[in-house]
Scaffold this motif. Structure first.
Motif, PDB file in Angstrom:
ATOM      1  N   GLN A  23      48.626  18.040  11.502  1.00 59.05           N
ATOM      2  CA  GLN A  23      49.158  19.264  12.104  1.00 59.05           C
ATOM      3  C   GLN A  23      48.483  20.499  11.508  1.00 59.05           C
ATOM      4  OE1 GLN A  23      53.289  20.070  11.261  1.00 59.05           O
ATOM      5  NE2 GLN A  23      53.576  20.996  13.266  1.00 59.05           N
ATOM      6  N   ASP A  24      48.262  20.493  10.212  1.00 57.86           N
ATOM      7  CA  ASP A  24      47.582  21.620   9.564  1.00 57.86           C
ATOM      8  C   ASP A  24      46.153  21.778  10.087  1.00 57.86           C
ATOM      9  OD1 ASP A  24      49.800  22.282   8.045  1.00 57.86           O
ATOM     10  OD2 ASP A  24      49.083  21.246   6.236  1.00 57.86           O
ATOM     11  N   GLU A  25      45.471  20.661  10.306  1.00 56.70           N
ATOM     12  CA  GLU A  25      44.109  20.720  10.836  1.00 56.70           C
ATOM     13  C   GLU A  25      44.090  21.296  12.249  1.00 56.70           C
ATOM     14  OE1 GLU A  25      42.834  16.668  10.465  1.00 56.70           O
ATOM     15  OE2 GLU A  25      42.554  16.823   8.302  1.00 56.70           O
ATOM     16  N   VAL A  26      45.041  20.884  13.066  1.00 57.09           N
ATOM     17  CA  VAL A  26      45.132  21.401  14.440  1.00 57.09           C
ATOM     18  C   VAL A  26      45.453  22.888  14.413  1.00 57.09           C
ATOM     19  CG1 VAL A  26      46.481  21.307  16.579  1.00 57.09           C
ATOM     20  CG2 VAL A  26      45.719  19.196  15.500  1.00 57.09           C
ATOM     21  N   LEU A  27      46.381  23.292  13.574  1.00 54.84           N
ATOM     22  CA  LEU A  27      46.744  24.698  13.459  1.00 54.84           C
ATOM     23  C   LEU A  27      45.549  25.538  13.015  1.00 54.84           C
ATOM     24  CD1 LEU A  27      48.968  26.817  13.654  1.00 54.84           C
ATOM     25  CD2 LEU A  27      49.541  26.299  11.277  1.00 54.84           C
ATOM     26  N   PHE A  28      44.755  25.016  12.088  1.00 60.33           N
ATOM     27  CA  PHE A  28      43.557  25.715  11.635  1.00 60.33           C
ATOM     28  C   PHE A  28      42.588  25.932  12.791  1.00 60.33           C
ATOM     29  CE2 PHE A  28      39.217  25.562   9.909  1.00 60.33           C
ATOM     30  CZ  PHE A  28      39.255  26.667   9.077  1.00 60.33           C
ATOM     31  N   GLU A  29      42.369  24.886  13.597  1.00 63.84           N
ATOM     32  CA  GLU A  29      41.466  24.993  14.747  1.00 63.84           C
ATOM     33  C   GLU A  29      41.999  25.988  15.777  1.00 63.84           C
ATOM     34  OE1 GLU A  29      38.391  23.709  15.387  1.00 63.84           O
ATOM     35  OE2 GLU A  29      38.454  23.093  13.299  1.00 63.84           O
ATOM     36  N   ILE A  30      43.302  25.958  16.029  1.00 66.64           N
ATOM     37  CA  ILE A  30      43.906  26.898  16.977  1.00 66.64           C
ATOM     38  C   ILE A  30      43.737  28.327  16.474  1.00 66.64           C
ATOM     39  CG2 ILE A  30      46.113  27.697  17.928  1.00 66.64           C
ATOM     40  CD1 ILE A  30      46.920  24.716  18.109  1.00 66.64           C
ATOM     41  N   ASN A  31      43.963  28.548  15.202  1.00 68.24           N
ATOM     42  CA  ASN A  31      43.804  29.889  14.638  1.00 68.24           C
ATOM     43  C   ASN A  31      42.358  30.374  14.722  1.00 68.24           C
ATOM     44  OD1 ASN A  31      46.503  30.307  14.042  1.00 68.24           O
ATOM     45  ND2 ASN A  31      46.331  29.448  11.988  1.00 68.24           N
ATOM     46  N   LYS A  32      41.396  29.461  14.508  1.00 71.61           N
ATOM     47  CA  LYS A  32      39.984  29.839  14.648  1.00 71.61           C
ATOM     48  C   LYS A  32      39.684  30.275  16.077  1.00 71.61           C
ATOM     49  CE  LYS A  32      37.026  26.735  13.534  1.00 71.61           C
ATOM     50  NZ  LYS A  32      36.160  25.655  13.011  1.00 71.61           N
ATOM     51  N   LEU A  33      40.164  29.506  17.047  1.00 63.31           N
ATOM     52  CA  LEU A  33      39.947  29.865  18.450  1.00 63.31           C
ATOM     53  C   LEU A  33      40.644  31.176  18.793  1.00 63.31           C
ATOM     54  CD1 LEU A  33      40.248  26.456  20.302  1.00 63.31           C
ATOM     55  CD2 LEU A  33      38.293  27.982  20.296  1.00 63.31           C
ATOM     56  N   HIS A  34      41.828  31.367  18.267  1.00 68.38           N
ATOM     57  CA  HIS A  34      42.582  32.594  18.536  1.00 68.38           C
ATOM     58  C   HIS A  34      41.817  33.816  18.031  1.00 68.38           C
ATOM     59  CE1 HIS A  34      45.909  35.526  17.729  1.00 68.38           C
ATOM     60  NE2 HIS A  34      46.077  35.279  19.008  1.00 68.38           N
ATOM     61  N   LYS A  35      41.284  33.721  16.819  1.00 68.81           N
ATOM     62  CA  LYS A  35      40.504  34.831  16.269  1.00 68.81           C
ATOM     63  C   LYS A  35      39.268  35.108  17.115  1.00 68.81           C
ATOM     64  CE  LYS A  35      41.979  34.339  11.502  1.00 68.81           C
ATOM     65  NZ  LYS A  35      41.600  33.940  10.145  1.00 68.81           N
ATOM     66  N   LYS A  36      38.604  34.028  17.562  1.00 73.41           N
ATOM     67  CA  LYS A  36      37.413  34.191  18.401  1.00 73.41           C
ATOM     68  C   LYS A  36      37.785  34.892  19.707  1.00 73.41           C
ATOM     69  CE  LYS A  36      34.135  31.551  21.124  1.00 73.41           C
ATOM     70  NZ  LYS A  36      33.796  30.230  21.633  1.00 73.41           N
ATOM     71  N   LEU A  37      38.883  34.461  20.318  1.00 70.16           N
ATOM     72  CA  LEU A  37      39.298  35.042  21.596  1.00 70.16           C
ATOM     73  C   LEU A  37      39.774  36.486  21.437  1.00 70.16           C
ATOM     74  CD1 LEU A  37      41.122  31.980  23.158  1.00 70.16           C
ATOM     75  CD2 LEU A  37      38.853  32.867  23.716  1.00 70.16           C
ATOM     76  N   GLN A  38      40.387  36.798  20.310  1.00 71.56           N
ATOM     77  CA  GLN A  38      40.793  38.180  20.060  1.00 71.56           C
ATOM     78  C   GLN A  38      39.574  39.086  19.895  1.00 71.56           C
ATOM     79  OE1 GLN A  38      43.482  37.936  16.662  1.00 71.56           O
ATOM     80  NE2 GLN A  38      45.134  38.677  17.968  1.00 71.56           N
ATOM     81  N   ALA A  39      38.564  38.572  19.226  1.00 71.63           N
ATOM     82  CA  ALA A  39      37.369  39.376  18.964  1.00 71.63           C
ATOM     83  C   ALA A  39      36.533  39.585  20.226  1.00 71.63           C
ATOM     84  CB  ALA A  39      36.519  38.711  17.886  1.00 71.63           C
ATOM     85  N   THR A  40      36.469  38.551  21.064  1.00 77.80           N
ATOM     86  CA  THR A  40      35.651  38.640  22.274  1.00 77.80           C
ATOM     87  C   THR A  40      36.393  38.035  23.464  1.00 77.80           C
ATOM     88  OG1 THR A  40      34.595  36.565  21.674  1.00 77.80           O
ATOM     89  CG2 THR A  40      33.431  38.589  21.061  1.00 77.80           C
ATOM     90  N   PRO A  41      37.406  38.713  23.984  1.00 75.29           N
ATOM     91  CA  PRO A  41      38.181  38.149  25.098  1.00 75.29           C
ATOM     92  C   PRO A  41      37.354  37.972  26.376  1.00 75.29           C
ATOM     93  CG  PRO A  41      38.890  40.401  24.631  1.00 75.29           C
ATOM     94  CD  PRO A  41      37.913  40.012  23.570  1.00 75.29           C
ATOM     95  N   GLU A  42      36.290  38.747  26.525  1.00 80.83           N
ATOM     96  CA  GLU A  42      35.473  38.632  27.732  1.00 80.83           C
ATOM     97  C   GLU A  42      34.725  37.304  27.797  1.00 80.83           C
ATOM     98  OE1 GLU A  42      33.079  40.413  24.489  1.00 80.83           O
ATOM     99  OE2 GLU A  42      35.021  40.924  25.333  1.00 80.83           O
ATOM    100  N   VAL A  43      34.574  36.622  26.674  1.00 79.86           N
ATOM    101  CA  VAL A  43      33.858  35.344  26.630  1.00 79.86           C
ATOM    102  C   VAL A  43      34.577  34.298  27.488  1.00 79.86           C
ATOM    103  CG1 VAL A  43      33.194  33.420  25.124  1.00 79.86           C
ATOM    104  CG2 VAL A  43      32.801  35.766  24.403  1.00 79.86           C
ATOM    105  N   VAL A  44      35.886  34.340  27.535  1.00 80.02           N
ATOM    106  CA  VAL A  44      36.663  33.356  28.288  1.00 80.02           C
ATOM    107  C   VAL A  44      36.343  33.439  29.773  1.00 80.02           C
ATOM    108  CG1 VAL A  44      38.994  32.584  28.871  1.00 80.02           C
ATOM    109  CG2 VAL A  44      38.501  33.433  26.582  1.00 80.02           C
ATOM    110  N   GLU A  45      35.988  34.612  30.224  1.00 81.25           N
ATOM    111  CA  GLU A  45      35.691  34.806  31.643  1.00 81.25           C
ATOM    112  C   GLU A  45      34.332  34.239  32.047  1.00 81.25           C
ATOM    113  OE1 GLU A  45      37.926  36.316  33.679  1.00 81.25           O
ATOM    114  OE2 GLU A  45      39.304  36.550  32.000  1.00 81.25           O
TER     115      GLU A  45
END
Length: 68
Positions: A23-45
């Motif tokens: 669970q900690d490993e999954v949470l770490f990966e989710i947090n990494k993706l969240h930070k990436k998406l916060q920094a560059t939300p246009e990338v998702v598009e």
């Protein structure tokens, strides 16, 4: 408590520790993706970005606790 009870508790404890680590490993990966998406939300598009697909994959449970 009998020896089988103690052994069962120990097995369940080990399984819980393993699940907590997973669970900690999954949470770490989710947090990494969240930070990436916060920094560059246009990338998702953009076509070819797999951030949301990765999030779906890592969010799926990999195992379940089997309590005896």
């Amino acid at each position: 408590m009998s020896s089988p009870d103690i052994a069962g508790i120990l097995d369940n404890s080990k399984e819980l520790d393993r699940l907590r680590k997973e669970q900690d490993e999954v949470l770490f990966e989710i947090n990494k993706l969240h930070k990436k998406l916060q920094a560059t939300p246009e990338v998702v598009e953009k076509p070819g970005d797999n951030s949301l697909a990765r999030l779906k994959i890592i969010s799926k449970p990999k195992s379940f606790l089997r309590v005896k």
